[in-house]
Motif scaffolding. Structure first.
Motif, PDB file in Angstrom:
ATOM      1  N   ARG A  44       0.820  -1.226   0.000  1.00 24.95           N
ATOM      2  CA  ARG A  44       0.000   0.000   0.000  1.00 24.95           C
ATOM      3  C   ARG A  44       0.853   1.274   0.000  1.00 24.95           C
ATOM      4  NH1 ARG A  44      -4.247   1.425   3.418  1.00 24.95           N
ATOM      5  NH2 ARG A  44      -3.031   0.793   5.237  1.00 24.95           N
ATOM      6  N   LYS A  45       2.173   1.138   0.187  1.00 24.42           N
ATOM      7  CA  LYS A  45       3.052   2.295   0.109  1.00 24.42           C
ATOM      8  C   LYS A  45       3.634   2.480  -1.289  1.00 24.42           C
ATOM      9  CE  LYS A  45       4.365   2.788   4.943  1.00 24.42           C
ATOM     10  NZ  LYS A  45       5.474   2.889   5.910  1.00 24.42           N
ATOM     11  N   LYS A  46       3.342   1.521  -2.183  1.00 24.56           N
ATOM     12  CA  LYS A  46       3.791   1.662  -3.558  1.00 24.56           C
ATOM     13  C   LYS A  46       2.954   2.733  -4.276  1.00 24.56           C
ATOM     14  CE  LYS A  46       7.025  -1.467  -3.711  1.00 24.56           C
ATOM     15  NZ  LYS A  46       8.437  -1.096  -4.012  1.00 24.56           N
ATOM     16  N   SER A  47       3.529   3.294  -5.327  1.00 26.13           N
ATOM     17  CA  SER A  47       2.786   4.283  -6.106  1.00 26.13           C
ATOM     18  C   SER A  47       1.600   3.614  -6.782  1.00 26.13           C
ATOM     19  CB  SER A  47       3.703   4.908  -7.170  1.00 26.13           C
ATOM     20  OG  SER A  47       4.064   3.938  -8.145  1.00 26.13           O
ATOM     21  N   TYR A  48       0.637   4.425  -7.178  1.00 26.66           N
ATOM     22  CA  TYR A  48      -0.574   3.886  -7.822  1.00 26.66           C
ATOM     23  C   TYR A  48      -0.198   3.045  -9.041  1.00 26.66           C
ATOM     24  CZ  TYR A  48      -5.008   3.714 -10.329  1.00 26.66           C
ATOM     25  OH  TYR A  48      -6.118   3.275 -11.012  1.00 26.66           O
ATOM     26  N   GLU A  49       0.796   3.501  -9.803  1.00 25.73           N
ATOM     27  CA  GLU A  49       1.200   2.800 -11.021  1.00 25.73           C
ATOM     28  C   GLU A  49       1.817   1.434 -10.733  1.00 25.73           C
ATOM     29  OE1 GLU A  49       2.008   5.901 -10.290  1.00 25.73           O
ATOM     30  OE2 GLU A  49       0.643   6.958 -11.661  1.00 25.73           O
ATOM     31  N   GLU A  50       2.229   1.198  -9.469  1.00 22.89           N
ATOM     32  CA  GLU A  50       2.873  -0.064  -9.105  1.00 22.89           C
ATOM     33  C   GLU A  50       1.950  -1.004  -8.331  1.00 22.89           C
ATOM     34  OE1 GLU A  50       7.508   0.752  -8.392  1.00 22.89           O
ATOM     35  OE2 GLU A  50       6.214   1.871  -7.031  1.00 22.89           O
ATOM     36  N   TRP A  57       0.379  -9.430 -15.101  1.00 24.25           N
ATOM     37  CA  TRP A  57       1.779  -9.800 -15.276  1.00 24.25           C
ATOM     38  C   TRP A  57       2.610  -8.612 -14.815  1.00 24.25           C
ATOM     39  CZ3 TRP A  57       4.121 -14.240 -15.962  1.00 24.25           C
ATOM     40  CH2 TRP A  57       3.485 -15.303 -16.631  1.00 24.25           C
ATOM     41  N   ILE A  58       3.529  -8.853 -13.885  1.00 25.27           N
ATOM     42  CA  ILE A  58       4.401  -7.780 -13.424  1.00 25.27           C
ATOM     43  C   ILE A  58       5.853  -8.169 -13.669  1.00 25.27           C
ATOM     44  CG2 ILE A  58       2.748  -7.132 -11.619  1.00 25.27           C
ATOM     45  CD1 ILE A  58       4.829  -8.269  -9.573  1.00 25.27           C
ATOM     46  N   GLU A  59       6.704  -7.178 -13.615  1.00 18.36           N
ATOM     47  CA  GLU A  59       8.146  -7.389 -13.722  1.00 18.36           C
ATOM     48  C   GLU A  59       8.786  -6.741 -12.509  1.00 18.36           C
ATOM     49  OE1 GLU A  59      10.671  -7.570 -17.707  1.00 18.36           O
ATOM     50  OE2 GLU A  59      10.411  -5.498 -17.003  1.00 18.36           O
ATOM     51  N   ILE A  60       9.593  -7.506 -11.774  1.00 20.28           N
ATOM     52  CA  ILE A  60      10.153  -7.022 -10.522  1.00 20.28           C
ATOM     53  C   ILE A  60      11.524  -7.652 -10.294  1.00 20.28           C
ATOM     54  CG2 ILE A  60       8.953  -8.831  -9.224  1.00 20.28           C
ATOM     55  CD1 ILE A  60       8.751  -6.856  -6.869  1.00 20.28           C
ATOM     56  N   ASP A  61      12.382  -6.920  -9.628  1.00 20.50           N
ATOM     57  CA  ASP A  61      13.732  -7.378  -9.314  1.00 20.50           C
ATOM     58  C   ASP A  61      13.677  -8.230  -8.039  1.00 20.50           C
ATOM     59  OD1 ASP A  61      16.414  -7.719  -8.998  1.00 20.50           O
ATOM     60  OD2 ASP A  61      16.916  -5.585  -8.860  1.00 20.50           O
ATOM     61  N   LEU A  62      13.779  -9.546  -8.187  1.00 18.31           N
ATOM     62  CA  LEU A  62      13.657 -10.457  -7.050  1.00 18.31           C
ATOM     63  C   LEU A  62      14.973 -11.154  -6.748  1.00 18.31           C
ATOM     64  CD1 LEU A  62      10.271 -12.300  -7.779  1.00 18.31           C
ATOM     65  CD2 LEU A  62      10.668 -10.397  -6.200  1.00 18.31           C
ATOM     66  N   VAL A  63      15.199 -11.408  -5.458  1.00 17.48           N
ATOM     67  CA  VAL A  63      16.320 -12.233  -5.004  1.00 17.48           C
ATOM     68  C   VAL A  63      15.770 -13.247  -4.011  1.00 17.48           C
ATOM     69  CG1 VAL A  63      18.055 -10.442  -5.336  1.00 17.48           C
ATOM     70  CG2 VAL A  63      16.867 -10.602  -3.139  1.00 17.48           C
ATOM     71  N   LYS A  64      16.465 -14.366  -3.851  1.00 16.39           N
ATOM     72  CA  LYS A  64      16.023 -15.380  -2.901  1.00 16.39           C
ATOM     73  C   LYS A  64      15.988 -14.791  -1.501  1.00 16.39           C
ATOM     74  CE  LYS A  64      14.795 -19.536  -1.651  1.00 16.39           C
ATOM     75  NZ  LYS A  64      14.144 -19.091  -0.402  1.00 16.39           N
ATOM     76  N   ASN A  65      14.898 -15.072  -0.783  1.00 12.71           N
ATOM     77  CA  ASN A  65      14.764 -14.621   0.599  1.00 12.71           C
ATOM     78  C   ASN A  65      15.532 -15.598   1.485  1.00 12.71           C
ATOM     79  OD1 ASN A  65      13.990 -13.854   3.163  1.00 12.71           O
ATOM     80  ND2 ASN A  65      11.881 -13.396   2.571  1.00 12.71           N
ATOM     81  N   LYS A  66      16.749 -15.238   1.856  1.00 14.56           N
ATOM     82  CA  LYS A  66      17.630 -16.153   2.585  1.00 14.56           C
ATOM     83  C   LYS A  66      17.184 -16.386   4.028  1.00 14.56           C
ATOM     84  CE  LYS A  66      21.687 -15.227  -0.266  1.00 14.56           C
ATOM     85  NZ  LYS A  66      23.098 -14.746  -0.311  1.00 14.56           N
ATOM     86  N   GLY A  82      11.419  -1.133  -8.009  1.00 17.64           N
ATOM     87  CA  GLY A  82      10.254  -0.767  -8.796  1.00 17.64           C
ATOM     88  C   GLY A  82       9.478  -1.983  -9.285  1.00 17.64           C
ATOM     89  N   ILE A  83       8.195  -1.785  -9.541  1.00 19.52           N
ATOM     90  CA  ILE A  83       7.323  -2.829 -10.076  1.00 19.52           C
ATOM     91  C   ILE A  83       6.706  -2.299 -11.365  1.00 19.52           C
ATOM     92  CG2 ILE A  83       5.265  -4.230  -9.681  1.00 19.52           C
ATOM     93  CD1 ILE A  83       5.786  -3.896  -6.670  1.00 19.52           C
ATOM     94  N   LYS A  84       6.888  -3.039 -12.436  1.00 22.32           N
ATOM     95  CA  LYS A  84       6.331  -2.652 -13.726  1.00 22.32           C
ATOM     96  C   LYS A  84       5.176  -3.579 -14.065  1.00 22.32           C
ATOM     97  CE  LYS A  84       7.530  -1.799 -18.576  1.00 22.32           C
ATOM     98  NZ  LYS A  84       8.613  -1.854 -19.594  1.00 22.32           N
ATOM     99  N   ILE A  85       3.993  -3.017 -14.263  1.00 18.23           N
ATOM    100  CA  ILE A  85       2.829  -3.810 -14.659  1.00 18.23           C
ATOM    101  C   ILE A  85       2.826  -3.918 -16.182  1.00 18.23           C
ATOM    102  CG2 ILE A  85       0.317  -3.967 -14.629  1.00 18.23           C
ATOM    103  CD1 ILE A  85       0.372  -2.364 -12.002  1.00 18.23           C
ATOM    104  N   LEU A  86       2.879  -5.151 -16.680  1.00 19.48           N
ATOM    105  CA  LEU A  86       3.016  -5.382 -18.113  1.00 19.48           C
ATOM    106  C   LEU A  86       1.673  -5.499 -18.815  1.00 19.48           C
ATOM    107  CD1 LEU A  86       5.911  -7.992 -17.905  1.00 19.48           C
ATOM    108  CD2 LEU A  86       6.106  -5.526 -18.304  1.00 19.48           C
ATOM    109  N   GLU A  87       0.799  -6.358 -18.289  1.00 18.07           N
ATOM    110  CA  GLU A  87      -0.528  -6.546 -18.889  1.00 18.07           C
ATOM    111  C   GLU A  87      -1.423  -7.263 -17.902  1.00 18.07           C
ATOM    112  OE1 GLU A  87      -0.936  -9.510 -21.999  1.00 18.07           O
ATOM    113  OE2 GLU A  87       1.072 -10.278 -21.543  1.00 18.07           O
TER     114      GLU A  87
END
Length: 273
Positions: A44-50, A57-66, A82-87
């Motif tokens: 809920r703290k992300k921008s409206y666009e995110e 379908w989103i695109e996001i920079d993920l790493v393993k949660n160690k 950032g989170i990019k909404i694709l479609e």
């Protein structure tokens, strides 16, 4: 860092955390159909666009949660990732495109799924489950306020931050649901289970019904039951998204909870005659 494409299928109702503020657990499918859990994320703290919806379908920079042993668990590279909404995938063709991912692997035997979760070589913690029969939808009252100690800690942190930056729109923690909603169901072996539904969708439905009935909680929960039991369970092809919590994964006899529902219309078979 490599970006990951995820088809969002699950968003749980927000919870508060003394470490991370207010959190949402998100889960979905990669392009190869495998599950991925995205946690923690301050949605809920992300921008409206995110602020993605289910079946975006989103695109996001993920790493393993160690800090999480479950193999499906990943986290954003940082809280500022950032989170990019694709479609968005709609329900065209009786949910055909959604079904390609959701119904690729479905469990029908709950003991089999639990056994996989306890097997440390597999450690399944996210799954699609098809109940053979939904017996009931239960509603129980719970604590109406968040943990006061956690709220006090969050408020103290915000006051400290506000010494340096005064937000134009102060963030307010989401309202706590005053009820617990559960499905009672059977699997294909006749095993009965009662699992709590943690989906954001059911929480938002309750608040919408409460507003429509001008604060009448009895009527609001009746409407929630009509939707989840009379509609989803009786007239739709209901599947359940199940997930474990990290703390209960290896210690509970059944570590799963319902983190979402999938309810396309039932297929109608045309008569050959």
């Amino acid at each position: 860092m490599a970006l990951t494409k995820v088809l969002i299928a699950v968003k749980t109702y927000p919870a508060i955390s003394g470490k991370y503020d207010e959190l949402v657990c998100t889960a979905g499918f990669r392009e190869d159909g495998t599950w991925v859990r995205i946690y923690p994320i301050q949605f809920r703290k992300k921008s409206y666009e995110e602020q993605y919806k289910k079946y975006d379908w989103i695109e996001i920079d993920l790493v393993k949660n160690k800090s999480d042993f479950r193999p499906e668990s990943y986290r954003p590279y940082s809280h500022d990732s950032g989170i990019k909404i694709l479609e968005h995938i709609d329900t065209e063709g009786n949910w055909a495109e959604r079904k390609k991912f959701v119904l690729d692997k479905v469990y029908y035997n709950l003991n089999e799924l639990i056994a996989e979760s306890q097997n440390k070589k597999i450690c399944t913690s996210l799954a699609v489950f098809k109940p053979s029969k939904v017996l009931d939808f239960t509603i129980e009252g719970v604590e109406r306020e968040w943990n006061k100690a956690k709220l006090a800690k969050l408020e103290a942190e915000r006051l400290q931050m506000n010494l340096f930056k005064q937000p134009e729109n102060p963030f307010e923690v989401v309202r706590k649901l005053p009820y617990k909603f559960c499905y009672l169901f059977e699997d294909n072996q006749g095993k009965q289970s009662k699992l709590m539904i943690e989906d954001w969708e059911i929480g938002q439905l309750y608040w919408n019904c409460l507003a429509r009935h001008e604060g009448n909680e009895t009527k609001a929960v009746e409407d929630v039951k009509k939707k989840y039991f009379d509609d989803f369970a009786k007239t739709k092809d209901l599947h359940l998204f199940l997930g474990t919590s990290q703390v209960h994964h290896y210690v509970s006899h059944n570590p799963f909870m319902i983190i979402g529902t999938f309810y396309p219309p039932k297929e109608t078979q045309l008569s050959l005659f």
